[in-house]
Scaffold this active site. Sequence first.
Site, PDB file in Angstrom:
ATOM      1  N   GLY A 246       7.230 -45.757 -36.019  1.00 11.06           N
ATOM      2  CA  GLY A 246       6.129 -45.936 -35.074  1.00 11.06           C
ATOM      3  C   GLY A 246       4.974 -45.030 -35.443  1.00 11.06           C
ATOM      4  CB  SER A 247       2.096 -43.920 -33.468  1.00 13.22           C
ATOM      5  OG  SER A 247       2.793 -43.384 -32.362  1.00 13.22           O
ATOM      6  CB  VAL A 250       5.407 -41.721 -30.767  1.00  4.73           C
ATOM      7  CG1 VAL A 250       6.827 -41.767 -30.228  1.00  4.73           C
ATOM      8  CG2 VAL A 250       4.436 -42.235 -29.713  1.00  4.73           C
ATOM      9  N   GLY A 251       5.925 -39.812 -33.411  1.00  5.70           N
ATOM     10  CA  GLY A 251       6.852 -39.170 -34.348  1.00  5.70           C
ATOM     11  C   GLY A 251       6.912 -37.660 -34.124  1.00  5.70           C
ATOM     12  CB  CYS A 303       3.425 -48.433 -41.317  1.00  5.23           C
ATOM     13  SG  CYS A 303       4.846 -49.093 -42.168  1.00  5.23           S
ATOM     14  CD  GLU A 400      -1.357 -46.469 -38.781  1.00  4.89           C
ATOM     15  OE1 GLU A 400      -0.968 -45.745 -37.865  1.00  4.89           O
ATOM     16  OE2 GLU A 400      -0.588 -46.970 -39.625  1.00  4.89           O
TER      17      GLU A 400
HETATM   18  P1  ADP Z   1       2.478 -47.899 -31.191  1.00  5.30           P
HETATM   19  O1  ADP Z   1       1.561 -46.751 -30.926  1.00  5.30           O
HETATM   20  O2  ADP Z   1       2.242 -48.541 -32.489  1.00  5.30           O
HETATM   21  O3  ADP Z   1       2.658 -48.833 -30.024  1.00  5.30           O
HETATM   22  P2  ADP Z   1       4.619 -46.180 -30.699  1.00  5.30           P
HETATM   23  O4  ADP Z   1       4.816 -45.110 -31.698  1.00  5.30           O
HETATM   24  O5  ADP Z   1       3.970 -45.838 -29.404  1.00  5.30           O
HETATM   25  O6  ADP Z   1       3.886 -47.331 -31.434  1.00  5.30           O
HETATM   26  O7  ADP Z   1       5.967 -46.925 -30.346  1.00  5.30           O
HETATM   27  C1  ADP Z   1       7.017 -47.152 -31.250  1.00  5.30           C
HETATM   28  C2  ADP Z   1       8.316 -47.016 -30.496  1.00  5.30           C
HETATM   29  O8  ADP Z   1       8.398 -45.696 -29.977  1.00  5.30           O
HETATM   30  C3  ADP Z   1       8.482 -47.938 -29.288  1.00  5.30           C
HETATM   31  O9  ADP Z   1       9.839 -48.333 -29.195  1.00  5.30           O
HETATM   32  C4  ADP Z   1       8.116 -47.038 -28.131  1.00  5.30           C
HETATM   33  O10 ADP Z   1       8.696 -47.417 -26.907  1.00  5.30           O
HETATM   34  C5  ADP Z   1       8.681 -45.719 -28.590  1.00  5.30           C
HETATM   35  N1  ADP Z   1       8.080 -44.542 -27.950  1.00  5.30           N
HETATM   36  C6  ADP Z   1       6.833 -44.397 -27.462  1.00  5.30           C
HETATM   37  N2  ADP Z   1       6.662 -43.176 -26.920  1.00  5.30           N
HETATM   38  C7  ADP Z   1       7.839 -42.520 -27.073  1.00  5.30           C
HETATM   39  C8  ADP Z   1       8.311 -41.216 -26.723  1.00  5.30           C
HETATM   40  N3  ADP Z   1       7.540 -40.337 -26.099  1.00  5.30           N
HETATM   41  N4  ADP Z   1       9.578 -40.885 -27.064  1.00  5.30           N
HETATM   42  C9  ADP Z   1      10.375 -41.763 -27.713  1.00  5.30           C
HETATM   43  N5  ADP Z   1       9.996 -42.997 -28.048  1.00  5.30           N
HETATM   44  C10 ADP Z   1       8.748 -43.386 -27.742  1.00  5.30           C
END
Ligand code: ADP
Length: 501
Positions: A246-247, A250-251, A303, A400
């Site tokens: 994911g982003s 959030v990573g 990505c 991005e």
């Molecule tokens: P995007 O910004 O591209 O929507 P995210 O990184 O937000 O992607 O989301 C990718 C995944 O991470 C999804 O399954 C989302 O529910 C999950 N996610 C988002 N926020 C959190 C968090 N704080 N902790 C764990 N997982 C999360």
Amino acid sequence: MSSPAQPEIPAPLNDLKIQYTKIFINNEWHDSVSGKKFPVINPATEEIICHVEEGDKADVDKAVKAARQAFQIGSTWRTMDASERGRLLNKLADLMERDRLLLTTMESMNAGKVFPHAYTMDLEVSIKILKYCAGWADKIHGQTIPSDGDIFTYTRREPIGVCGQIIPWNGPLFVFTGKLAPALACGNTVIVKPAEQTPLTALHMASLVKEAGFPPGVVNVVPGYGPTAGAAISSHMDIDKVSFTGSTEVGKLIKEAAGKSNLKRVTLELGGKSPCIVFADADLDSAVEFAHQGVFCHQGQICVAASRLFVEESIYDEFVKRSVERAKKYILGNPLNAGINQGPQIDKEQLDKILDLIESGKKEGAKLECGGGRWGNKGFFVQPTVFSNVTDEMRIAKEEIFGPVQQIMKFKSIDDVIKRANNTSYGLAAGVFTKDLDKALTVSSALQAGLVWVNCYLAMAVQCPFGGFKMSGNGRELGEHGMYEYTELKTVAMKISQKNS
Ligand code: ADP
């Protein structure tokens, strides 16, 4: 070399029924503990497809208990032959092949994927991943080591334990299988959280997991939101590893939560702002097409998107002209319909973010060659957009975008372009186009990226490790290396009376 035969693409199902909308724990379907459900939207029509049970911390706790139980010493799963794990994964691949049309229709409807693309790419790749990992199941082993002293030493590659797997909406099936299959091949148990936008194919896959015959608790699927269900996984004290795609934003939260809880192992596959460098001696037609596919594939929601295109000065104008002609050929519309090349972005939030970045490009002085706004007023569509005269400090050159927006920059020398290409906190992918072998080797070794494509782009394969340098991630997925990310390495040193060489 002849290219592999492409499967014939059938028409999408027109009577798709959504059968699975609950939480999958212990091979059973559960309502959410809170009683809450959330809507799942078709991004092409903005209509609600169905409601799905909303998992939260309490549901994650239930899933972790089931996964832990399935991982106990002496359990059916722990005592199963490794080759049998491989057989189950092959069975799952066969069931996926059986349900390929249904899964493709669902993926296209829920994730906005152009149907033929989903059929040939997403489904093809997912099935291949399952089979590739099935083959690994009984080939993951340690070594014997000639250690000092009267000691017999060997290593074992053991499963890590209970693995949390957090999936993004741009690859609901292929990221799901890309995480599930290596984890199971190595003998782990898993709790998967699909993205809240796209839970449907993961839930259908859960039903196939049961049908294939995996023991209860080995695979659990908990749909829900990131800050609730996702955060419950990354901060859980009884989850041994978390794998996230994911982003980057959030990573960072996931790694922080892992550090603050039980230091669980973390694999991250994050964002990118990948450079694609085209030298004047490149095959122009091929470079234009690869660079185009590299950024417009799946509406730019990949990505590895080639979202910083550097073109050598002497061919710049011609390259821009051809890229604009190419982008203008797109036919937008419902991705389930025949003849459509571009579907919608996933949701309103992404649409607004992309439009904001396009506006910033216009304001900061990039030249808008085509597109530049929303397409239609129903569904989250963006016109295919090309910017020329882009400079490195513009937001569109740094952030991005995750949309169908191509940035074309000009460069003068090889040293200059290497510096500029590496001048980013990301390091996922890169492309180099040239007929000069020396240039290709020099640039590909200088680029800070986990994947470098020479005279091609998006050449990914299940056999090859995938992942990023710098803030594009930690660890690798797939390939041999990706398998080991789901193992702990144990050294066993045994006293013996006398060792001989
Ligand atoms: P995007 O910004 O591209 O929507 P995210 O990184 O937000 O992607 O989301 C990718 C995944 O991470 C999804 O399954 C989302 O529910 C999950 N996610 C988002 N926020 C959190 C968090 N704080 N902790 C764990 N997982 C999360």
